[in-house]
Design a protein around this motif. Structure first.
Motif, short mmCIF file in Angstrom:
data_model
loop_
_atom_site.label_atom_id
_atom_site.label_comp_id
_atom_site.label_asym_id
_atom_site.label_seq_id
_atom_site.Cartn_x
_atom_site.Cartn_y
_atom_site.Cartn_z
N UNK A 1 0.85 -1.18 0.00
CA UNK A 1 0.00 0.00 0.00
C UNK A 1 0.89 1.24 0.00
N UNK A 2 0.49 2.22 -0.81
CA UNK A 2 1.31 3.40 -1.04
C UNK A 2 0.51 4.64 -0.66
N UNK A 3 1.01 5.37 0.34
CA UNK A 3 0.36 6.62 0.73
C UNK A 3 0.66 7.69 -0.31
N UNK A 4 -0.39 8.36 -0.75
CA UNK A 4 -0.27 9.46 -1.70
C UNK A 4 -0.58 10.74 -0.96
N UNK A 5 0.32 11.71 -1.08
CA UNK A 5 0.12 13.00 -0.42
C UNK A 5 0.79 13.05 0.94
N UNK A 6 0.70 14.21 1.54
CA UNK A 6 1.33 14.40 2.85
C UNK A 6 2.81 14.65 2.72
N UNK A 7 3.44 14.81 3.84
CA UNK A 7 4.86 15.13 3.91
C UNK A 7 5.69 13.87 3.75
N UNK A 8 6.50 13.83 2.72
CA UNK A 8 7.34 12.65 2.47
C UNK A 8 8.47 12.52 3.48
N UNK A 9 8.75 13.57 4.23
CA UNK A 9 9.88 13.56 5.16
C UNK A 9 9.49 13.14 6.57
N UNK A 10 8.28 12.63 6.75
CA UNK A 10 7.87 12.14 8.07
C UNK A 10 7.60 10.65 7.99
N UNK A 11 7.47 10.05 9.14
CA UNK A 11 7.14 8.62 9.18
C UNK A 11 5.64 8.39 9.18
N UNK A 12 4.86 9.46 9.07
CA UNK A 12 3.40 9.34 9.10
C UNK A 12 2.90 8.75 7.79
N UNK A 13 2.44 7.52 7.83
CA UNK A 13 1.90 6.86 6.64
C UNK A 13 0.40 6.58 6.81
N UNK B 1 -0.34 2.94 5.60
CA UNK B 1 0.24 2.44 4.35
C UNK B 1 1.62 1.86 4.61
N UNK B 2 2.06 1.02 3.70
CA UNK B 2 3.38 0.41 3.82
C UNK B 2 4.50 1.40 3.52
N UNK B 3 4.29 2.22 2.48
CA UNK B 3 5.33 3.17 2.07
C UNK B 3 4.67 4.48 1.61
#
Length: 189
Positions: free
Chosen positions: A31-43, A55-57
């Motif tokens: 599962x791939x998170x779309x959007x949000x800050x790529x520099x955080x661990x928040x998925x 999401x997984x990544x």
């Protein structure tokens, strides 16, 4: 490997049911998170009915090596968020160029019609209020189809056919027999 792209506002049934069916077929689903800050661990991704999924990544680290399929769930807000993603657009183009299967359900087939001529002369379906995008994109609209595969594209009409959609994706990637076996195990047939 199969990527299922999830953006805030995704339709939960249309994502989770196909993921479940694909994993029952022993296929690797990420599962791939779309959007949000790529520099955080928040998925964390929140669906259209408030269900939160981790999401997984993040889309920023998704790569195309070993990609067997991408899946786009619907949900009005989720689809607009997917449509705005440069990564999702890139993966659609990559899949089209390399003839890698794409699954899209409910409102999500509209993304394929809006980002390029991908559905030109392809038989497809979508949620009724999004079908005009398909015809505008040159698709051959199959209004009565619940799930339809034409070429690399599998499209489905709505949340109510999420299991059927997942089984069709298994048929494409594995076999008719594997899809039937899973359908029997979950008492779908």
């Amino acid at each position: 490997m199969i990527y299922v792209f999830l953006a805030d506002g995704f339709e939960e049934c249309e994502a989770v049911a196909p993921i479940d069916i694909l994993r029952r077929a022993r296929l690797e689903v990420i599962t791939v998170k779309v959007g949000g800050d790529k520099n955080t661990d928040d998925k964390k991704v929140t669906g259209s009915h408030g269900i939160e999924v981790i999401a997984d990544i993040h889309e920023s680290i998704a790569g195309s090596d070993g990609l067997d399929m991408i899946v786009l769930p619907g949900g009005g807000t989720g689809v607009e968020n997917l449509y705005e993603s440069g990564s999702v657009k890139w993966f659609i183009g990559h899949c089209f160029m390399h003839q890698i299967p794409i699954g899209a359900i409910c409102a999500a087939p509209s993304i394929l019609a809006r980002v390029g001529p991908y559905l030109k002369n392809i038989r497809a379906t979508a949620y009724p209020s999004f079908r005009h995008y398909l015809t505008e994109g040159g698709a051959v609209l199959e209004e009565n189809a619940k799930v339809i595969t034409d070429g690399i594209f599998t499209t489905a009409a709505a949340a109510g056919v999420s299991i059927e959609f997942g089984l069709e994706l298994v048929r494409i990637l594995k076999s008719e027999d594997e899809a039937k076996k899973i359908g029997e195990q979950i008492l779908f047939y």
